[in-house]
Scaffold this motif. Structure first.
Motif, mmCIF file in Angstrom:
data_model
loop_
_atom_site.group_PDB
_atom_site.id
_atom_site.type_symbol
_atom_site.label_atom_id
_atom_site.label_comp_id
_atom_site.label_asym_id
_atom_site.label_seq_id
_atom_site.Cartn_x
_atom_site.Cartn_y
_atom_site.Cartn_z
ATOM 1 N N LYS A 89 0.830 -1.212 0.000
ATOM 2 C CA LYS A 89 0.000 0.000 0.000
ATOM 3 C C LYS A 89 0.858 1.253 0.000
ATOM 4 N N ASN A 90 2.002 1.162 0.639
ATOM 5 C CA ASN A 90 2.874 2.330 0.818
ATOM 6 C C ASN A 90 4.186 1.849 1.431
ATOM 7 N N ILE A 91 5.022 2.781 1.809
ATOM 8 C CA ILE A 91 6.318 2.395 2.386
ATOM 9 C C ILE A 91 6.140 1.700 3.731
ATOM 10 N N SER A 92 5.284 2.276 4.564
ATOM 11 C CA SER A 92 5.080 1.709 5.911
ATOM 12 C C SER A 92 4.695 0.235 5.821
ATOM 13 N N ASP A 93 3.845 -0.073 4.879
ATOM 14 C CA ASP A 93 3.390 -1.447 4.670
ATOM 15 C C ASP A 93 4.603 -2.347 4.374
ATOM 16 N N GLU A 117 15.174 9.497 10.216
ATOM 17 C CA GLU A 117 14.198 8.658 9.516
ATOM 18 C C GLU A 117 12.821 9.310 9.560
ATOM 19 N N HIS A 118 12.006 8.989 8.595
ATOM 20 C CA HIS A 118 10.589 9.348 8.649
ATOM 21 C C HIS A 118 9.975 8.518 9.778
ATOM 22 N N PRO A 119 8.974 9.059 10.489
ATOM 23 C CA PRO A 119 8.352 8.268 11.563
ATOM 24 C C PRO A 119 7.903 6.883 11.095
ATOM 25 N N ASN A 120 7.600 6.777 9.800
ATOM 26 C CA ASN A 120 7.132 5.479 9.296
ATOM 27 C C ASN A 120 8.233 4.432 9.230
ATOM 28 N N ASN A 121 9.478 4.855 9.441
ATOM 29 C CA ASN A 121 10.550 3.871 9.593
ATOM 30 C C ASN A 121 11.090 3.881 11.025
ATOM 31 N N VAL A 163 17.967 2.176 7.003
ATOM 32 C CA VAL A 163 18.251 3.595 6.745
ATOM 33 C C VAL A 163 17.410 4.060 5.558
ATOM 34 N N SER A 164 17.228 5.380 5.478
ATOM 35 C CA SER A 164 16.668 5.923 4.239
ATOM 36 C C SER A 164 17.832 6.217 3.299
ATOM 37 N N SER A 165 17.627 5.975 2.016
ATOM 38 C CA SER A 165 18.697 6.189 1.034
ATOM 39 C C SER A 165 19.003 7.683 0.903
ATOM 40 N N SER A 167 17.544 11.173 3.161
ATOM 41 C CA SER A 167 16.609 11.542 4.236
ATOM 42 C C SER A 167 15.602 12.563 3.731
ATOM 43 N N PHE A 168 14.416 12.579 4.337
ATOM 44 C CA PHE A 168 13.419 13.559 3.856
ATOM 45 C C PHE A 168 13.805 14.967 4.286
ATOM 46 N N ALA A 169 14.560 15.095 5.354
ATOM 47 C CA ALA A 169 15.169 16.360 5.736
ATOM 48 C C ALA A 169 16.368 16.030 6.608
ATOM 49 N N VAL A 192 16.205 -0.674 3.248
ATOM 50 C CA VAL A 192 16.309 0.720 2.813
ATOM 51 C C VAL A 192 14.928 1.313 2.544
ATOM 52 N N ASP A 193 14.715 2.508 3.097
ATOM 53 C CA ASP A 193 13.519 3.296 2.779
ATOM 54 C C ASP A 193 13.886 4.177 1.585
ATOM 55 N N GLY A 194 13.306 3.854 0.431
ATOM 56 C CA GLY A 194 13.688 4.539 -0.812
ATOM 57 C C GLY A 194 12.761 5.679 -1.197
ATOM 58 N N ALA A 195 11.986 6.199 -0.236
ATOM 59 C CA ALA A 195 10.996 7.252 -0.550
ATOM 60 C C ALA A 195 11.597 8.396 -1.356
ATOM 61 N N GLN A 196 12.790 8.827 -0.961
ATOM 62 C CA GLN A 196 13.348 10.035 -1.562
ATOM 63 C C GLN A 196 14.411 9.750 -2.625
ATOM 64 N N SER A 197 14.525 8.506 -3.030
ATOM 65 C CA SER A 197 15.565 8.248 -4.033
ATOM 66 C C SER A 197 15.068 7.501 -5.280
ATOM 67 N N VAL A 215 9.226 1.372 -1.253
ATOM 68 C CA VAL A 215 8.898 2.661 -1.870
ATOM 69 C C VAL A 215 7.385 2.815 -1.957
ATOM 70 N N SER A 216 6.971 4.055 -2.166
ATOM 71 C CA SER A 216 5.569 4.314 -2.512
ATOM 72 C C SER A 216 5.599 5.018 -3.863
ATOM 73 N N THR A 217 4.449 5.137 -4.499
ATOM 74 C CA THR A 217 4.501 5.556 -5.910
ATOM 75 C C THR A 217 4.159 7.030 -6.152
ATOM 76 N N GLN A 218 3.912 7.799 -5.082
ATOM 77 C CA GLN A 218 3.461 9.183 -5.301
ATOM 78 C C GLN A 218 4.568 10.225 -5.253
ATOM 79 N N LYS A 219 5.824 9.776 -5.237
ATOM 80 C CA LYS A 219 6.912 10.758 -5.252
ATOM 81 C C LYS A 219 7.733 10.552 -6.531
ATOM 82 N N GLY A 220 8.976 10.097 -6.371
ATOM 83 C CA GLY A 220 9.863 9.982 -7.527
ATOM 84 C C GLY A 220 9.331 9.077 -8.626
HETATM 85 C C1 LIG Z 1 11.748 8.937 3.914
HETATM 86 C C2 LIG Z 1 10.256 8.723 3.902
HETATM 87 N N1 LIG Z 1 9.743 7.549 4.300
HETATM 88 C C3 LIG Z 1 8.420 7.320 4.282
HETATM 89 C C4 LIG Z 1 7.534 8.275 3.844
HETATM 90 C C5 LIG Z 1 6.071 8.001 3.811
HETATM 91 O O1 LIG Z 1 5.740 6.676 4.044
HETATM 92 P P1 LIG Z 1 4.368 6.062 3.484
HETATM 93 O O2 LIG Z 1 4.545 5.772 2.033
HETATM 94 O O3 LIG Z 1 4.178 4.834 4.278
HETATM 95 O O4 LIG Z 1 3.297 7.068 3.739
HETATM 96 C C6 LIG Z 1 8.027 9.521 3.414
HETATM 97 C C7 LIG Z 1 7.190 10.634 2.943
HETATM 98 O O5 LIG Z 1 6.043 10.738 2.894
HETATM 99 C C8 LIG Z 1 9.414 9.743 3.436
HETATM 100 O O6 LIG Z 1 9.924 10.911 3.033
#
Ligand SMILES: Cc1ncc(COP(=O)(O)O)c(C=O)c1O
Length: 405
Positions: A89-93, A117-121, A163-165, A167-169, A192-197, A215-220
């Motif tokens: 469904k998303n990265i968290s999943d 890390e994003h809270p989801n990791n 780790v995230s590849s 970081s979101f910030a 690896v959390d690939g959200a931002q890469s 990964v999730s599909t609504q970014k890169g």
């Molecule tokens: C590094 C990172 N991980 C995870 C998420 C989001 O996770 P999910 O796809 O589960 O909402 C984001 C941004 O929304 C992100 O920047």
């Protein structure tokens, strides 16, 4: 794609691409790290899928064919095999699937740098304390994930490093390959959390020694919300048991989706065992179209182009005296540039009133970007160009010269 030329007379795919993203006519859109904008081609794929469902009910065989086609295309993008990709469904999943599917024992530990890390990791790991998984936390070094500190915390009970590849910030790149190699040598699952890469830098899961990539599909990836993909390296996947199981995680050969063959069951090979029930066909149709574009241009070329834009923006800010997080642009910058002081504010405002006023000024002038961890975060994708960089710098310069307010 129309052919066109840049100054060196080379075909420039990015010029043609921009015209396919109508939002670029309204906004200077530098916020793919928050969410992407949709292209006409993606919209057409979504419409076609909806029309087919609306007027004909949809053809299930074609829908399953779409799932397998996209699984294969995404695998190609990250140098994996189709069997190593699961739908989520998303990265968290995806991260939770790994956390709950690995054969760890109470007393084992996971190492991460929660501040970056994003809270989801972070929550997936905290949630497993009750089952005896220890969470080992390391502190960041000047906005970077501290690889040496992670390595120092590894012991015989370490089962996962995550780790995230990028970081979101503040948006710095992690040396995935170095950390991955160390984990591989020690038999530790490297997640690896690939959200931002993914979609913005070249990712080769094999060369980077990645065992799991969510990964999730609504970014890169330039698709919709509500869908993600999970890569799990075959050798690991085959040793994992999904916490949730449903028909598509069970291997019944070519049997019908509603078939069941007794109560004994065999898990699907590789990461397919993490697929559950019916898929997000709509988001998959969108991804089918956006992956075509990303694969056509090529990840290396995209990475180079976005680094060029980011470096130009960072350098321009520095020349204007705006504090760029991380200082002079270098290999730590991919498609994200952050300005301000990390931690000096939150995701809604910046503590420094001048930076807050700059943010408001840019918003008022149709610049789309995010505030994260007290920073103004600008992030590029293939539809951006040098004019966007110049526009942001021009507005910033005018603001600083008090020409506007
Ligand atoms: C590094 C990172 N991980 C995870 C998420 C989001 O996770 P999910 O796809 O589960 O909402 C984001 C941004 O929304 C992100 O920047």
């Amino acid at each position: 794609m129309n052919r066109n030329t840049n100054e060196s007379n080379e075909f420039d795919p990015f010029k043609a691409v921009r015209a396919d993203f109508p939002a670029t006519e309204r906004w200077t859109y530098t916020d793919v790290s928050g969410r992407d904008i949709l292209s006409n081609k993606v919209r057409a794929a979504i419409d076609a899928h909806l029309d087919e469902r609306m007027y004909n009910g949809g053809d299930k065989a074609k829908m399953f064919a779409l799932i397998e086609r996209v699984r294969e295309k995404y695998a190609r993008l990250i140098s994996a095999e189709a069997d190593e990709i699961a739908y989520t469904k998303n990265i968290s999943d995806g991260l939770n699937m790994v956390a709950t599917g690995l054969p760890w024992q109470p007393g084992d530990n996971v190492i991460l740098c929660p501040e970056l890390e994003h809270p989801n990791n972070v929550y997936p790991w905290l949630n497993l304390h009750r089952k005896g998984l220890e969470t080992r936390m390391v502190d960041p070094h000047n906005g970077h994930i501290p690889i040496d500190d992670i390595v120092k915390r590894i012991d015989a009970r370490t089962c996962i490093v995550t780790v995230s590849s990028v970081s979101f910030a503040p948006g710095f790149r992690t040396d995935i390959e170095r950390l991955g190699r160390i984990c591989r040598e020690r038999g530790i699952f490297f997640l690896v959390d690939g959200a931002q890469s993914i979609g913005v830098i070249k990712t080769d899961v094999q060369n980077s020694y990645i065992d799991g990539l969510a990964v999730s599909t609504q970014k890169g990836l330039l698709g919709l919300y509500g869908m993600g993909l999970l890569y799990v390296r075959r050798e690991w996947a085959e040793r994992m048991r999904p916490a949730y199981l449903a028909r598509f995680g069970v291997d019944l050969g070519d049997a019908h989706e509603a078939a069941m063959d007794g109560y004994a069951y065999k898990l699907m090979p590789g990461a397919r065992r993490f697929d559950l029930g019916n898929y997000n066909f709509l988001a998959t149709a969108a991804l089918d179209a956006s992956l075509d574009l990303l694969l056509e241009i090529g990840s290396e070329r995209i990475e180079r182009y976005l680094a060029m834009l980011s470096h130009a923006l960072a350098q321009g800010f520095i020349e204007l005296g705006v504090p760029v997080c991380g200082g002079a642009p270098g290999p730590h910058i991919t498609n994200i540039v952050t300005v301000g002081v990390l931690g000096n504010g939150n995701h809604a405002s910046v503590e420094d009133p001048r930076m807050n006023a700059l943010a408001a000024h840019l918003v008022a002038n149709n610049i789309k970007f995010s505030l994260r961890r007290g920073l103004l975060r600008f992030s590029f994708h293939i539809y951006n160009n040098k004019d966007d960089v110049e526009r942001i710098l021009g507005l910033t310069s005018a603001f600083l010269n008090n020409e506007i307010h």
